[in-house]
Design a protein around this motif. Structure first.
Motif, PDB file in Angstrom:
ATOM      1  N   LEU A 182       0.818  -1.215   0.000  1.00  0.00           N
ATOM      2  CA  LEU A 182       0.000   0.000   0.000  1.00  0.00           C
ATOM      3  C   LEU A 182       0.852   1.267   0.000  1.00  0.00           C
ATOM      4  CD1 LEU A 182      -2.987   0.964   0.129  1.00  0.00           C
ATOM      5  CD2 LEU A 182      -2.679   1.190   2.602  1.00  0.00           C
ATOM      6  N   ARG A 183       0.572   2.158  -0.954  1.00  0.00           N
ATOM      7  CA  ARG A 183       1.310   3.417  -1.066  1.00  0.00           C
ATOM      8  C   ARG A 183       0.401   4.640  -1.047  1.00  0.00           C
ATOM      9  NH1 ARG A 183       4.374   0.133  -0.077  1.00  0.00           N
ATOM     10  NH2 ARG A 183       6.384  -0.419  -1.004  1.00  0.00           N
ATOM     11  N   ALA A 184      -0.868   4.486  -1.480  1.00  0.00           N
ATOM     12  CA  ALA A 184      -1.776   5.640  -1.570  1.00  0.00           C
ATOM     13  C   ALA A 184      -3.123   5.267  -0.959  1.00  0.00           C
ATOM     14  CB  ALA A 184      -1.949   6.073  -3.024  1.00  0.00           C
ATOM     15  N   LEU A 185      -3.685   6.189  -0.169  1.00  0.00           N
ATOM     16  CA  LEU A 185      -4.949   5.937   0.520  1.00  0.00           C
ATOM     17  C   LEU A 185      -5.847   7.161   0.426  1.00  0.00           C
ATOM     18  CD1 LEU A 185      -6.699   4.202   2.523  1.00  0.00           C
ATOM     19  CD2 LEU A 185      -5.497   5.407   4.380  1.00  0.00           C
ATOM     20  N   ILE A 212       0.475   4.141   9.268  1.00  0.00           N
ATOM     21  CA  ILE A 212       0.681   3.346   8.048  1.00  0.00           C
ATOM     22  C   ILE A 212       2.082   3.643   7.506  1.00  0.00           C
ATOM     23  CG2 ILE A 212      -0.258   2.711   5.794  1.00  0.00           C
ATOM     24  CD1 ILE A 212      -2.944   3.845   6.710  1.00  0.00           C
ATOM     25  N   SER A 213       2.978   2.707   7.693  1.00  0.00           N
ATOM     26  CA  SER A 213       4.411   2.974   7.516  1.00  0.00           C
ATOM     27  C   SER A 213       4.835   3.272   6.088  1.00  0.00           C
ATOM     28  CB  SER A 213       5.216   1.774   8.045  1.00  0.00           C
ATOM     29  OG  SER A 213       4.858   0.593   7.324  1.00  0.00           O
ATOM     30  N   GLN A 214       4.198   2.646   5.095  1.00  0.00           N
ATOM     31  CA  GLN A 214       4.702   2.783   3.715  1.00  0.00           C
ATOM     32  C   GLN A 214       3.909   3.782   2.886  1.00  0.00           C
ATOM     33  OE1 GLN A 214       6.319  -1.666   2.763  1.00  0.00           O
ATOM     34  NE2 GLN A 214       4.130  -1.482   3.057  1.00  0.00           N
ATOM     35  N   LEU A 215       2.963   4.480   3.535  1.00  0.00           N
ATOM     36  CA  LEU A 215       2.087   5.397   2.801  1.00  0.00           C
ATOM     37  C   LEU A 215       2.885   6.573   2.221  1.00  0.00           C
ATOM     38  CD1 LEU A 215      -0.961   5.097   2.387  1.00  0.00           C
ATOM     39  CD2 LEU A 215      -1.305   6.798   4.188  1.00  0.00           C
ATOM     40  N   GLU A 216       2.657   6.851   0.946  1.00  0.00           N
ATOM     41  CA  GLU A 216       3.339   7.957   0.268  1.00  0.00           C
ATOM     42  C   GLU A 216       2.384   9.069  -0.155  1.00  0.00           C
ATOM     43  OE1 GLU A 216       5.323   6.073  -2.978  1.00  0.00           O
ATOM     44  OE2 GLU A 216       6.753   4.989  -1.699  1.00  0.00           O
ATOM     45  N   LEU A 224      -1.643  10.561   0.786  1.00  0.00           N
ATOM     46  CA  LEU A 224      -2.841  10.487   1.618  1.00  0.00           C
ATOM     47  C   LEU A 224      -3.860  11.505   1.129  1.00  0.00           C
ATOM     48  CD1 LEU A 224      -4.446   9.499   4.069  1.00  0.00           C
ATOM     49  CD2 LEU A 224      -3.194  11.166   5.468  1.00  0.00           C
ATOM     50  N   ASN A 225      -5.038  11.021   0.755  1.00  0.00           N
ATOM     51  CA  ASN A 225      -6.106  11.895   0.242  1.00  0.00           C
ATOM     52  C   ASN A 225      -5.577  12.833  -0.848  1.00  0.00           C
ATOM     53  OD1 ASN A 225      -7.984  10.710   1.969  1.00  0.00           O
ATOM     54  ND2 ASN A 225      -7.554  12.170   3.609  1.00  0.00           N
ATOM     55  N   ASN A 226      -4.826  12.226  -1.764  1.00  0.00           N
ATOM     56  CA  ASN A 226      -4.282  12.905  -2.954  1.00  0.00           C
ATOM     57  C   ASN A 226      -3.168  13.906  -2.647  1.00  0.00           C
ATOM     58  OD1 ASN A 226      -6.017  11.538  -4.792  1.00  0.00           O
ATOM     59  ND2 ASN A 226      -7.667  12.958  -4.293  1.00  0.00           N
ATOM     60  N   CYS A 227      -2.655  13.931  -1.420  1.00  0.00           N
ATOM     61  CA  CYS A 227      -1.524  14.812  -1.082  1.00  0.00           C
ATOM     62  C   CYS A 227      -0.284  13.962  -0.810  1.00  0.00           C
ATOM     63  CB  CYS A 227      -1.836  15.639   0.161  1.00  0.00           C
ATOM     64  SG  CYS A 227      -3.103  16.893  -0.115  1.00  0.00           S
ATOM     65  N   GLU A 228       0.829  14.344  -1.425  1.00  0.00           N
ATOM     66  CA  GLU A 228       2.077  13.604  -1.234  1.00  0.00           C
ATOM     67  C   GLU A 228       2.590  13.788   0.191  1.00  0.00           C
ATOM     68  OE1 GLU A 228       6.626  13.330  -3.071  1.00  0.00           O
ATOM     69  OE2 GLU A 228       5.236  14.884  -3.753  1.00  0.00           O
ATOM     70  N   ILE A 229       3.102  12.718   0.779  1.00  0.00           N
ATOM     71  CA  ILE A 229       3.686  12.768   2.114  1.00  0.00           C
ATOM     72  C   ILE A 229       5.203  12.899   1.960  1.00  0.00           C
ATOM     73  CG2 ILE A 229       4.007  11.535   4.291  1.00  0.00           C
ATOM     74  CD1 ILE A 229       1.402   9.957   3.538  1.00  0.00           C
ATOM     75  N   LEU A 230       5.749  14.032   2.351  1.00  0.00           N
ATOM     76  CA  LEU A 230       7.198  14.242   2.242  1.00  0.00           C
ATOM     77  C   LEU A 230       7.925  13.538   3.387  1.00  0.00           C
ATOM     78  CD1 LEU A 230       7.211  18.001   1.300  1.00  0.00           C
ATOM     79  CD2 LEU A 230       7.754  16.084  -0.175  1.00  0.00           C
ATOM     80  N   PRO A 231       9.184  13.157   3.182  1.00  0.00           N
ATOM     81  CA  PRO A 231       9.953  12.490   4.261  1.00  0.00           C
ATOM     82  C   PRO A 231       9.961  13.299   5.559  1.00  0.00           C
ATOM     83  CG  PRO A 231      11.126  12.332   2.173  1.00  0.00           C
ATOM     84  CD  PRO A 231       9.955  13.222   1.928  1.00  0.00           C
ATOM     85  N   ALA A 232      10.092  14.627   5.450  1.00  0.00           N
ATOM     86  CA  ALA A 232      10.119  15.462   6.655  1.00  0.00           C
ATOM     87  C   ALA A 232       8.770  15.425   7.371  1.00  0.00           C
ATOM     88  CB  ALA A 232      10.461  16.903   6.271  1.00  0.00           C
ATOM     89  N   GLU A 233       7.684  15.356   6.601  1.00  0.00           N
ATOM     90  CA  GLU A 233       6.348  15.295   7.196  1.00  0.00           C
ATOM     91  C   GLU A 233       6.149  13.951   7.909  1.00  0.00           C
ATOM     92  OE1 GLU A 233       1.725  16.273   5.873  1.00  0.00           O
ATOM     93  OE2 GLU A 233       3.239  15.887   4.342  1.00  0.00           O
ATOM     94  N   ARG A 234       6.626  12.879   7.296  1.00  0.00           N
ATOM     95  CA  ARG A 234       6.527  11.558   7.934  1.00  0.00           C
ATOM     96  C   ARG A 234       7.340  11.538   9.232  1.00  0.00           C
ATOM     97  NH1 ARG A 234       4.891   6.820   7.967  1.00  0.00           N
ATOM     98  NH2 ARG A 234       3.744   6.987   6.009  1.00  0.00           N
ATOM     99  N   ARG A 235       8.537  12.043   9.175  1.00  0.00           N
ATOM    100  CA  ARG A 235       9.390  12.050  10.388  1.00  0.00           C
ATOM    101  C   ARG A 235       8.702  12.826  11.517  1.00  0.00           C
ATOM    102  NH1 ARG A 235      14.569  11.649  12.405  1.00  0.00           N
ATOM    103  NH2 ARG A 235      15.175  13.329  13.833  1.00  0.00           N
TER     104      ARG A 235
END
Length: 529
Positions: free
Chosen positions: A336-339, A364-368, A370-381
């Motif tokens: 899973l990459r997009a939700l 959700i660890s591998q999500l890239e 979410l609701n059509n918005c990209e998750i940046l590495p800094a946002e995940r951290r």
């Protein structure tokens, strides 16, 4: 038989002006002369009764006011496919006829363009040159003379047959069997009959990759029967079909990459397990299906399920999912990459939208996306660090400990936060001193009214925002990334206050809240990148 009425009118689709319906009765009506058609209209507002007249039931309707009688000469029984194509593309010498210019059709989230009359170049005005054909709303009801389509339109690959007068899948097969390289077919909005028993499988759809059957009243059982003839199908769109019960697709749909079941009221979310072994399914659209929970019982906390091995994109928006446990379960999906999950009751448990997004990202660890918005590495951290801290006290109280030998969090805690052990491995276990002064998850603390400026980008107008004083600098950066469309990892923040006489204070610790820096309402945050 009345003039213009086909010999087998019963069960046929007809239109009368802009209204569509199905012929349920052909014959006389008491105390009237001549032949009548009893029609069940798609729109019950068009009807007058339930198929009965003066105490006699001539036919039955689903809606008590869905039926009426009309004379055969008022009903349009449609034209053959080739006649519609010639009319649509101005190839029948009837240049005075006006047709619609709608050139596109939407398959789920993908728009496929069909060549319309006004965009067909002069040198392409020969039928055998047409590749993309749209005869949407052209009253197509039958295939026409045998082999006439294959002789005339040999190069067709993409056909839009939506909203016509097709009464049966047999008609679709008769048209498709004459198109050797058919790849895309849209027959949505045709209420038709489908085979109810296994029949001879033709090669009509041997190259078909995309099929739309939205609003056709097909059942899942009928899908599986017809699917025997779709050996290479990659996309199947089945929205708004009243599909309530699923069955396991054995030896069919094995090449499917996208399945759209939106707007079908599935009786039980666990039915999704019946689709779980489709080996190539990458995208599953379950918008407005009424599901209330998601569960993968074959995998424990922190483990990956064997179900849906290739699923990358999942849409579960507009449903009845009320528990965060269903979001925890999604972390078990290996690919899973997009939700998409907006408009579900579980989202009402958190009033702050920023916190809500961070919780989903952290869970959700591998999500890239979410609701059509990209998750940046800094946002995940930032989301994971905040999650680790927010629930750190609960973790300690449940038996968690920074010392691995003493670390024994309860099953109850792990069920609610299955990713927490992984976050402790990634960032280190939280210690008691670090967790003092923890803010509650529902941010009811004071809001700061701040002016946000980009001093090095004069084209960016200042923006006023109300932010919780407990909001971390990392969260502020995530907000500004979306506001100014810039990568959060490259942002440098500082602020000026009237109390500091022009002095600029750098906001240099991503984990500290705004209140740590003594920022007050009326201060100005400066953004540089």
């Amino acid at each position: 038989m009345a003039a213009g009425m086909p010999p087998e009118a019963l069960g046929r689709r007809v239109c009368c002006g802009s209204d569509y319906g199905t012929v349920r009765y052909v014959g006389s009506v008491s105390r009237t002369a001549g032949i009548w058609l009893g029609v069940e209209w798609d729109d019950p507002q068009r009807g007058k009764h339930d198929g009965s007249y003066e105490g006699t039931q001539y036919f039955k309707c689903r809606h008590p006011k869905g039926g009426s009688f009309i004379r055969p000469n008022k009903a349009n029984f449609g034209v053959d496919f080739l006649t519609a194509v010639k009319d649509r593309y101005g190839l029948n010498d009837k240049q005075d006829v006006q047709y619609g210019t709608e050139n596109t059709v939407v398959f789920g989230t993908k728009t496929v363009e069909f060549v319309g009359m006004d965009s067909v170049a002069e040198q392409q005005r020969q039928l055998n040159r047409l590749v993309d054909i749209s005869v949407r709303e052209c009253a197509v009801s039958h295939a026409g003379q045998e082999e006439e389509i294959s002789r005339t339109c040999s190069n067709m690959r993409h056909i839009n047959l939506s909203k016509n007068l097709i009464s049966s899948w047999e008609t679709v097969t008769a048209i498709a069997s004459q198109v050797q390289n058919l790849e895309t077919l849209n027959v949505s909005e045709n209420k038709m009959r489908f085979p109810s028993t296994s029949t001879f499988t033709s090669s009509a759809f041997s190259n078909l990759k995309i099929l739309a059957l939205n609003q056709t009243e097909i059942t899942w059982t009928e899908v599986l029967l017809c699917a025997q003839g779709w050996p290479v199908l990659e996309e199947l769109h089945l929205s708004s079909n009243n599909i309530t019960v699923l069955e396991r697709p054995d030896n069919v749909l094995q090449t499917l990459k996208l399945l759209d079941l939106s707007d079908n009221q599935l009786l039980d979310g666990n039915q999704l397990h019946l689709l779980a072994q489709l080996p190539r399914l990458e995208q599953l659209i379950l918008r407005s299906t009424g599901i209330s929970s998601i569960h993968f019982p074959d995998a424990g906390f922190g483990c990956k399920t064997k179900m849906f091995p290739s699923l990358k994109r999942l849409a579960i928006n507009d449903n009845k999912i009320s528990q965060w446990s269903s979001i925890n379960e999604l972390d078990k999906l290996p690919s899973l990459r997009a939700l998409q999950c907006s408009n579900n009751p579980f989202m009402d448990t958190e009033k702050n939208p920023e916190t809500l997004i961070q919780l989903i990202i952290a869970k959700i660890s591998q999500l890239e996306v979410l609701n059509n918005c990209e998750i940046l590495p800094a946002e995940r951290r930032g989301a994971e660090l905040d999650y680790r801290k927010i629930f750190g006290k609960d973790w300690l109280e449940a038996g968690g400990h920074w010392n691995p030998e003493k670390n024994k969090p309860s099953e109850e805690f792990l069920a609610a936060h299955p990713r927490y052990p992984a976050l402790c491995l990634k960032y280190g276990a939280p210690e008691e001193g670090e967790l003092k002064g923890r803010q509650p998850l529902t941010l009811k603390n004071q809001l700061l009214t701040l002016t946000i400026k980009c001093p090095e980008k004069p084209e960016q107008k200042p923006v006023e925002k109300k932010l919780p004083e407990s909001m971390t600098i990392q969260k502020v950066k995530g907000l500004l990334y979306r506001l100014f469309k810039i990568p959060g990892s490259e942002l440098k923040l500082s602020y000026k206050s009237s109390k500091l006489e022009g002095k600029e204070v750098e906001l240099d610790n991503d984990l500290k809240p705004l209140q740590f820096y003594s920022i007050e309402s009326g201060d100005c945050v400066l953004v540089r990148w």
